[in-house]
Write a protein that holds these residues in place. Structure first.
Motif, PDB file in Angstrom:
ATOM      1  N   GLU A  48       0.737  -1.291   0.008  1.00 51.98           N
ATOM      2  CA  GLU A  48       0.131  -0.095   0.231  1.00 51.98           C
ATOM      3  C   GLU A  48       0.803   1.321  -0.082  1.00 51.98           C
ATOM      4  OE1 GLU A  48      -3.444   2.293   2.733  1.00 51.98           O
ATOM      5  OE2 GLU A  48      -2.990   0.080   2.991  1.00 51.98           O
ATOM      6  N   TYR A  51       2.219   1.999  -3.255  1.00 51.45           N
ATOM      7  CA  TYR A  51       1.284   2.361  -4.180  1.00 51.45           C
ATOM      8  C   TYR A  51       0.927   3.815  -4.076  1.00 51.45           C
ATOM      9  CZ  TYR A  51      -3.337   2.737  -6.641  1.00 51.45           C
ATOM     10  OH  TYR A  51      -4.256   2.992  -7.479  1.00 51.45           O
ATOM     11  N   HIS A  52       0.964   4.409  -2.747  1.00 51.77           N
ATOM     12  CA  HIS A  52       0.831   5.761  -2.352  1.00 51.77           C
ATOM     13  C   HIS A  52       1.989   6.445  -1.958  1.00 51.77           C
ATOM     14  CE1 HIS A  52      -3.773   5.318  -2.055  1.00 51.77           C
ATOM     15  NE2 HIS A  52      -3.271   4.097  -1.326  1.00 51.77           N
ATOM     16  N   HIS A  81       6.581   7.163   6.717  1.00 46.15           N
ATOM     17  CA  HIS A  81       5.713   7.107   5.521  1.00 46.15           C
ATOM     18  C   HIS A  81       4.169   7.286   6.153  1.00 46.15           C
ATOM     19  CE1 HIS A  81       3.333   5.986   1.960  1.00 46.15           C
ATOM     20  NE2 HIS A  81       4.398   6.114   1.231  1.00 46.15           N
ATOM     21  N   ASP A  82       3.325   7.813   5.285  1.00 47.36           N
ATOM     22  CA  ASP A  82       2.087   8.332   5.869  1.00 47.36           C
ATOM     23  C   ASP A  82       1.309   7.024   5.930  1.00 47.36           C
ATOM     24  OD1 ASP A  82       3.033  10.865   4.864  1.00 47.36           O
ATOM     25  OD2 ASP A  82       1.788  10.926   3.358  1.00 47.36           O
ATOM     26  N   VAL A  83       1.313   6.106   4.965  1.00 44.54           N
ATOM     27  CA  VAL A  83       0.630   4.820   5.160  1.00 44.54           C
ATOM     28  C   VAL A  83       1.033   4.127   6.535  1.00 44.54           C
ATOM     29  CG1 VAL A  83       0.149   2.527   4.072  1.00 44.54           C
ATOM     30  CG2 VAL A  83       0.274   4.704   2.602  1.00 44.54           C
ATOM     31  N   ARG A  93      -7.491   3.793   6.213  1.00 46.43           N
ATOM     32  CA  ARG A  93      -6.408   3.527   5.042  1.00 46.43           C
ATOM     33  C   ARG A  93      -6.560   4.585   4.433  1.00 46.43           C
ATOM     34  NH1 ARG A  93      -6.205  -2.733   2.973  1.00 46.43           N
ATOM     35  NH2 ARG A  93      -5.556  -3.270   4.904  1.00 46.43           N
ATOM     36  N   LEU A  94      -5.566   5.012   3.405  1.00 46.38           N
ATOM     37  CA  LEU A  94      -5.812   6.403   2.485  1.00 46.38           C
ATOM     38  C   LEU A  94      -6.428   5.737   1.345  1.00 46.38           C
ATOM     39  CD1 LEU A  94      -1.970   7.361   2.756  1.00 46.38           C
ATOM     40  CD2 LEU A  94      -3.833   8.398   3.907  1.00 46.38           C
TER      41      LEU A  94
END
Length: 94
Positions: A48, A51-52, A81-83, A93-94
């Motif tokens: 994930e 991907y982001h 990381h944001d995720v 989830r984003l």
């Protein structure tokens, strides 16, 4: 030393770190030595995150430092990381 002190006082440890070979090795040691629960260190989190793109850019190699060409599937996912942070903090989830 602080992890051992926390465990000695009954603190349940949760650990998250960089998702790369070194980060996974460190996490394995923390989990086996101190009984820490690993959080957001799984392949789903890494996929994930790849991907982001992160909100902040990755650091550039320093002058004279050889750039490591990594594919998206093997690039490290840093703990900032944001995720990863969203999963550690229990956000959606984003």
């Amino acid at each position: 030393m602080l992890f051992q002190l926390a465990v000695a006082h009954g603190v349940h440890l949760r650990y998250a770190g960089d998702i790369d070979a070194a980060g996974r090795q460190i996490a394995a040691v923390v989990a086996s030595t101190y009984g820490a629960e690993l959080v957001a260190m799984d392949d789903d989190t890494a996929s994930e995150a790849r991907y982001h793109p992160p909100a902040t850019p990755r650091p550039r190699p320093r002058e004279g430092e050889q750039s490591r060409a990594l594919t998206a599937a093997t690039a490290a996912v840093y703990q900032e990381h944001d995720v990863l942070l969203a999963r550690v903090l229990g956000a959606h989830r984003l």
